[in-house]
Structures are given as structure tokens and as C-alpha cells.
Design an enzyme around this catalytic site. Structure first.
Site, mmCIF file in Angstrom:
data_model
loop_
_atom_site.group_PDB
_atom_site.id
_atom_site.type_symbol
_atom_site.label_atom_id
_atom_site.label_comp_id
_atom_site.label_asym_id
_atom_site.label_seq_id
_atom_site.Cartn_x
_atom_site.Cartn_y
_atom_site.Cartn_z
ATOM 1 C CB SER A 119 -0.859 -0.001 1.264
ATOM 2 O OG SER A 119 -1.461 1.248 1.426
ATOM 3 C CE1 TYR A 143 -3.966 -1.966 4.941
ATOM 4 C CE2 TYR A 143 -3.415 0.226 4.125
ATOM 5 C CZ TYR A 143 -3.725 -1.098 3.890
ATOM 6 O OH TYR A 143 -3.790 -1.556 2.600
ATOM 7 C CE LYS A 147 -1.792 -4.640 3.202
ATOM 8 N NZ LYS A 147 -2.038 -5.839 2.408
HETATM 9 C C1 UD1 Z 1 -7.093 4.013 0.843
HETATM 10 C C2 UD1 Z 1 -7.045 2.557 1.204
HETATM 11 C C3 UD1 Z 1 -5.781 2.251 1.913
HETATM 12 C C4 UD1 Z 1 -4.580 2.700 1.068
HETATM 13 C C5 UD1 Z 1 -4.721 4.171 0.736
HETATM 14 C C6 UD1 Z 1 -3.597 4.607 -0.183
HETATM 15 C C7 UD1 Z 1 -8.948 1.184 1.815
HETATM 16 C C8 UD1 Z 1 -10.067 0.936 2.798
HETATM 17 N N1 UD1 Z 1 -8.164 2.240 2.064
HETATM 18 O O1 UD1 Z 1 -7.160 4.761 2.025
HETATM 19 O O2 UD1 Z 1 -5.710 0.853 2.100
HETATM 20 O O3 UD1 Z 1 -3.414 2.535 1.809
HETATM 21 O O4 UD1 Z 1 -5.964 4.345 0.076
HETATM 22 O O5 UD1 Z 1 -3.682 5.995 -0.401
HETATM 23 O O6 UD1 Z 1 -8.807 0.475 0.852
HETATM 24 N N2 UD1 Z 1 -12.669 11.041 2.706
HETATM 25 C C9 UD1 Z 1 -13.643 11.970 2.995
HETATM 26 N N3 UD1 Z 1 -14.895 11.495 3.308
HETATM 27 C C10 UD1 Z 1 -15.200 10.155 3.354
HETATM 28 C C11 UD1 Z 1 -14.181 9.218 3.050
HETATM 29 C C12 UD1 Z 1 -12.914 9.692 2.728
HETATM 30 O O7 UD1 Z 1 -13.409 13.173 2.971
HETATM 31 O O8 UD1 Z 1 -16.349 9.803 3.661
HETATM 32 C C13 UD1 Z 1 -11.324 11.527 2.305
HETATM 33 C C14 UD1 Z 1 -10.177 11.035 3.159
HETATM 34 O O9 UD1 Z 1 -9.949 11.907 4.242
HETATM 35 C C15 UD1 Z 1 -9.036 11.044 2.124
HETATM 36 C C16 UD1 Z 1 -9.734 10.663 0.822
HETATM 37 O O10 UD1 Z 1 -11.101 10.998 1.016
HETATM 38 O O11 UD1 Z 1 -8.511 12.326 1.983
HETATM 39 C C17 UD1 Z 1 -9.639 9.182 0.494
HETATM 40 O O12 UD1 Z 1 -10.055 8.412 1.623
HETATM 41 P P1 UD1 Z 1 -10.421 6.866 1.480
HETATM 42 O O13 UD1 Z 1 -11.249 6.657 0.278
HETATM 43 O O14 UD1 Z 1 -10.998 6.432 2.811
HETATM 44 O O15 UD1 Z 1 -9.040 6.158 1.220
HETATM 45 P P2 UD1 Z 1 -7.657 6.256 2.054
HETATM 46 O O16 UD1 Z 1 -7.884 6.557 3.481
HETATM 47 O O17 UD1 Z 1 -6.748 7.162 1.288
#
Ligand code: UD1
Length: 330
Positions: A119, A143, A147
Site C-alpha cells: 500500500s 495499517y 504492510k
Molecule cells: C485508501 C485505502 C488504503 C490505502 C490508501 C492509499 C482502503 C479501505 N483504504 O485509504 O488501504 O493505503 O488508500 O492511499 O482500501 N474522505 C472523505 N470522506 C469520506 C471518506 C474519505 O473526505 O467519507 C477523504 C479522506 O480523508 C481522504 C480521501 O477521502 O482524503 C480518500 O479516503 P479513502 O477513500 O478512505 O481512502 P484512504 O484513506 O486514502
């Protein structure tokens, strides 16, 4: 030369199931090992599924032996960053310790090739928000550490034995199978594109933006979103590379450019034709501001050629999958 079978651990999960599908389409002999704790029986489609845990040495030994496995692709893991912050030992047990047990079995069974699902979380918060493979690793959540420790074990094992590996550091995976057969089905999902698509279809009341004060152009988190089918193709390319005698290598899998949370939400609104109810909330624990791949090396080494690098296209496929789940829940 005749090749052995490929064991896909976690092949009933989101990414593993897409990889198993592509391997089958290429005529490979594939079997899935999944404990179904987070995976779905349906996701295996017609690939043989063995229900069991990666850490169950007896079981894994038996599977490797009986099926003449010479390649293991290891996806089985827990993947939710905020959960890892709350329950770190679960991540070290399920990700790091289980990978160690699997590697022991692989050495005993003289498995030749190992493709590891790593990751971008191993980088933590890289300077300027970009990470190349040479960027120092400095995970900021359990996490990512779980990894990275697995990568280290793998590298040490490969130095001591004849096993060769490709470790792929995924950036943010999204979207679904273009045939509409499989996709991300995890309940209470946390992934942004999935959450936003669920909101567009009325499965959720709103979408939260976690943090609007990051040092990014619009203050929200920036990520390198990659279509799951392009990611799956990287594994098929990794297999060809290893069979061709390629040396052990660790590679980023991303497109090399990022989108902010706001840009993703705009894309979901554009593609779905719906207005999203958006709430601005504080930063989420363990989240870096920007995390984007330097992604030249995988193109050079594996000859990987992404075909689906288009945010609206990724969102369209994620939305189609959510619509299917509405009609036919898993
Ligand atoms: C994901 C992966 C992680 C990997 C990473 C690499 C999963 C569950 N997570 O995490 O394994 O290491 O990518 O970059 O597969 N956000 C919001 N609102 C939400 C959800 C997310 O604002 O409801 C924002 C988060 O703060 C972040 C972005 O969206 O800035 C992406 O978040 P998310 O989709 O949860 O992925 P990661 O945490 O980056």
C-alpha cells in the site's frame, strides 16, 4: 514450460476477486483462499473457493501441496486506516503475522513466485505529496506499518531462499468490473468514491469531507485514484515479469496524478446528475493530506499500460456497481 496453479488469498474480496477474474480469463489455473470474514462467496464467481484462513498453516500447507501451487498472490488483509488506528494489534495479527505464516508455508512448498498487495500507506506523508519507490517509508498509521513490515519480511525471505516477488504499493483503488459482475461490496464502507456513490443513490443521507485545512489547492485530501481493472492488470503483468525471470521488485501502482475530495464529489455529482449533501468535518485520524504516485517505474519494469485513467469513468463504474447492489444486494 508448464506452470503451476496460482493461489489468490483474499480472492473473495474487492481487489483479489478482480485479479482472479483476469487470471482466469487468461486461462490460468486459479484457486482462492478466503475466510469470508470480509469477502463474499459470490465474488469468487466460478473460481474454486477454499474457505479458510491464511494463518492456518495446516490448511495452507495442504492447499499448496494438493493443487501444485507455484505462485501466490496475497491480498487477504484488513485495509481500513481509521480502524487500524483504533485496533492496531488486529492489523499486526491479520496482516503482518498472517503474512509471516503464509511465507513459511510458501518456503516449505517451494513456491516460486509471490505477488504482494502492499500500500501507498507505507509512505506516510511524503514531501510535496508525491511518493516514488525510493521515497523513504514512514507510515503514519498501523495499517501502513503492518504492510511495511510484511514487505520487509518478504525481502529478507527472498534473500535467503529462491522465492522471487513483486510487491505492489497501491494508491486509491476504485471502480468495478466493466462486466458488472463484481465490485466493492463491504458494508459500512469508508472509501470516498463508494461512500459518495451510495449517497448519490440515497443509501446515505450525506457525505463528509474529512478536513478542509490541508496544505492542498482546495484544502481537502488529494489521492491518486486508480481503476480496479487497471490495478488487476498490474498483477497479471507482475506474473509475466516473474515468469520471465524478473528480479524481486517493489513498485507503485497509481496513475501519477491526484484529485481532491471536492473534485471527486463534483465528479460524482456530474456522473449521477444528483446534488450531494456535503458536510465539512474535522480531519480523520491517520490521514495524510496528499498522496500521489510517481508511477514511471511500473511502466518501465512490468510494461504496465493503464487503460482506464479517467476520474468520471471510474466514478461511472462505481456508480453502476452501487445501482446493481441496490437491485441485488450481496
Ligand atoms: C485508501 C485505502 C488504503 C490505502 C490508501 C492509499 C482502503 C479501505 N483504504 O485509504 O488501504 O493505503 O488508500 O492511499 O482500501 N474522505 C472523505 N470522506 C469520506 C471518506 C474519505 O473526505 O467519507 C477523504 C479522506 O480523508 C481522504 C480521501 O477521502 O482524503 C480518500 O479516503 P479513502 O477513500 O478512505 O481512502 P484512504 O484513506 O486514502
Amino acid at each position: 514450460m508448464k506452470h503451476g496453479s496460482i493461489l489468490v488469498t483474499g480472492g473473495a474480496g474487492y481487489i483479489g476477486s478482480h485479479v482472479a477474474l483476469q487470471l482466469r480469463a487468461r486461462g490460468e489455473r486459479v484457486l482462492i483462499l478466503d475466510d469470508l470474514s470480509r469477502g463474499f462467496r459470490q465474488a469468487a464467481l466460478d473460481t474454486p473457493l477454499i474457505v479458510g484462513a491464511v494463518a492456518d498453516r495446516e490448511r495452507v500447507r495442504g492447499v499448496l501441496h494438493e493443487h501444485g501451487v507455484d505462485t501466490v498472490m496475497h491480498f487477504a488483509a484488513h485495509t481500513i486506516v481509521p480502524e487500524s488506528v483504533r485496533e492496531p494489534l488486529k492489523y499486526y495479527r491479520n496482516n503482518t503475522c498472517a503474512t509471516g505464516a503464509l511465507l513459511e508455508c510458501c518456503l516449505e512448498a517451494q513456491v516460486r513466485h509471490f505477488v504482494f498487495s502492499s500500500s501507498a500507506a507505507v509512505y506516510g506523508v511524503p514531501a510535496e505529496g508525491f511518493a516514488a519507490e525510493s521515497t523513504p517509508t514512514a507510515p503514519i498509521n498501523p495499517y501502513g506499518t503492518s504492510k511495511l513490515m510484511s514487505e520487509w519480511m518478504l525481502a529478507d525471505v527472498a534473500r535467503a531462499a529462491s522465492l522471487r516477488y513483486v510487491a505492489l504499493r497501491y494508491f486509491n483503488v476504485a471502480g468495478s468490473d466493466t462486466g458488472g459482475r463484481i465490485g466493492q461490496a463491504t458494508p459500512n464502507a469508508t472509501l470516498l468514491i463508494k461512500v459518495a456513490c451510495e449517497a448519490a443513490l440515497g443509501k446515505r443521507a450525506h457525505v463528509a469531507i474529512f478536513g478542509t485545512d490541508y496544505p492542498t489547492p482546495d484544502g481537502t485530501g488529494v489521492r491518486d485514484y486508480i481503476h480496479v481493472e487497471d490495478l488487476a492488470a498490474a498483477h497479471v503483468d507482475a506474473l509475466s515479469y516473474l515468469r520471465g525471470g524478473g528480479a524481486c521488485i517493489t513498485l507503485n501502482v497509481g496513475y501519477g496524478h491526484g484529485y481532491s475530495v471536492r473534485q471527486v464529489l463534483e465528479s460524482v455529482e456530474r456522473v449521477s446528475g444528483k446534488r450531494l449533501a456535503v458536510r465539512e468535518e474535522p480531519r480523520r485520524a491517520g490521514d495524510p493530506g496528499a498522496l500521489v504516485a510517481r508511477a514511471d517505474r511500473i511502466r518501465a519494469e512490468l510494461l504496465w499500460r493503464p487503460r482506464l485513467d479517467d476520474l468520471d469513468g471510474i466514478v461511472r463504474s462505481a456508480l453502476a456497481w452501487e445501482e446493481r447492489l441496490l437491485r441485488d444486494p450481496w
